[in-house]
Scaffold this active site. Structure first.
Site, short mmCIF file in Angstrom:
data_model
loop_
_atom_site.label_atom_id
_atom_site.label_comp_id
_atom_site.label_asym_id
_atom_site.label_seq_id
_atom_site.Cartn_x
_atom_site.Cartn_y
_atom_site.Cartn_z
N PRO A 2 0.85 -1.20 0.00
CA PRO A 2 0.00 0.00 0.00
C PRO A 2 0.88 1.25 0.00
O PRO A 2 1.77 1.38 0.82
CB PRO A 2 -0.77 -0.12 1.32
N GLU A 3 0.65 2.09 -0.96
CA GLU A 3 1.43 3.33 -1.08
C GLU A 3 0.59 4.48 -0.52
O GLU A 3 -0.56 4.29 -0.13
CB GLU A 3 1.76 3.57 -2.55
N HIS A 91 -5.94 -13.43 9.45
CA HIS A 91 -4.96 -12.33 9.48
C HIS A 91 -5.54 -11.01 9.99
O HIS A 91 -4.94 -9.97 9.83
CB HIS A 91 -4.37 -12.15 8.09
N ARG A 110 1.16 -10.46 6.21
CA ARG A 110 2.60 -10.67 6.35
C ARG A 110 3.18 -10.07 7.62
O ARG A 110 4.35 -10.24 7.91
CB ARG A 110 3.32 -10.14 5.10
N ARG A 152 24.31 15.98 -4.69
CA ARG A 152 23.91 14.58 -4.51
C ARG A 152 24.27 13.77 -5.76
O ARG A 152 23.89 14.13 -6.87
CB ARG A 152 22.39 14.48 -4.24
#
Ligand SMILES: [Zn+2]
Length: 271
Positions: A2-3, A91, A110, A152
């Site tokens: 999930p973002e 779960h 998970r 960077r």
């Protein structure tokens, strides 16, 4: 995984059921998540009314007068609203039972997610305090990215996926935004001009806003806050399209690996 858009979609889905509602019971069935779930969350939340919900990066926040619940959905977790007639599955590791019978159910196959309780100002929590700006706020702009990137020597894709730089730019969104901005993912962050960063910010914001609008894109078994499937196949321009023709110029899209993640770009449209 999930973002940010999925987490924001979840927040918007559960918010109307939780705001102003009082927690009567917190049931933890499996305390061994990414970090052990502390009993403090049970005693802290008891009798507390949820004043509002929030999100910081991929952390979902439930605020009460006493403290804040910090929820992370890990690799494949979800939250959804159920009622007491729906038995908990294997779960479904936690239930937050509300005074009107509504239950916020936390599901995490998970167990890479977390449920934490903070009675300090949540922005000072160790998980949140070093996060970069939210991508859809004014703090995230071309000048900021340009200045932050000077010196960077990392590829720009890694740079914008660094949550200390900006939160919520996951792999799919980085691929898509770099294509839209015409920037190759392997270009060194310190080499890009302010003008190109301004364009990249616009593209990142467009991709993430669109993903929130359609309900999040990345996780097939994601369940939206109100129980509707949250998986919507966005019409992706480059991600998952290696070897296929560019939708702009028909050149064959190229795939490279960066930090074990797939980067797909057009050799004509991106430099
Ligand atoms: Zn092209």
């Amino acid at each position: 995984m999930p973002e940010l858009p999925e987490v924001e979609t979840s927040r918007r889905g559960i918010d109307p059921y939780l705001c102003g509602n009082t927690v009567t019971e917190t049931r933890i069935r499996q305390p061994m998540l990414r970090w052990p779930v502390s009993g403090q969350i049970i005693s802290g939340l008891a009798g507390q009314t949820i004043t509002h919900t929030g999100r910081r990066g991929k952390y979902l926040l439930l605020f009460t007068g006493r403290g804040c619940v910090i929820i992370h959905l890990g690799m494949s977790g979800s939250v959804r609203i159920v009622d007491s007639s729906q038995p908990a599955g294997k779960h479904d590791h936690a239930d937050f039972v509300m005074s009107d019978g509504v239950i916020l159910r936390y599901h995490d196959p998970r167990r890479f997610g977390c449920l934490l309780w903070s009675e300090l100002p949540v922005e000072q929590h160790s998980l949140l305090r070093s996060l970069g700006p939210e991508p859809l706020t004014d703090d995230f702009n071309g000048t900021y990215l340009f200045e932050r990137s000077r010196g960077r020597k990392v590829p720009v894709k890694s740079f914008v996926m660094d949550s200390h730089v900006v939160v919520g730019v996951g792999n799919i969104y980085a691929n898509e935004a770099l294509f839209m901005a015409g920037i190759r993912p392997q270009t060194l962050a310190g080499k890009l001009s302010a003008r190109r960063y301004a364009r990249l910010v616009q593209c990142i914001q467009q991709v993430i806003s669109h993903a929130i609008t359609v309900g999040g894109t990345t996780l097939r078994d994601f369940v939206g806050g109100d129980g509707k499937p949250g998986y919507f196949q966005q019409s992706l321009l480059v991600y998952g399209r290696a070897g296929k023709p560019c939708k702009t110029c028909s050149s064959t899209l190229i795939e490279i690996r960066q930090n074990q993640r797939s980067s797909v770009y057009c050799p004509q449209c991106q430099d």
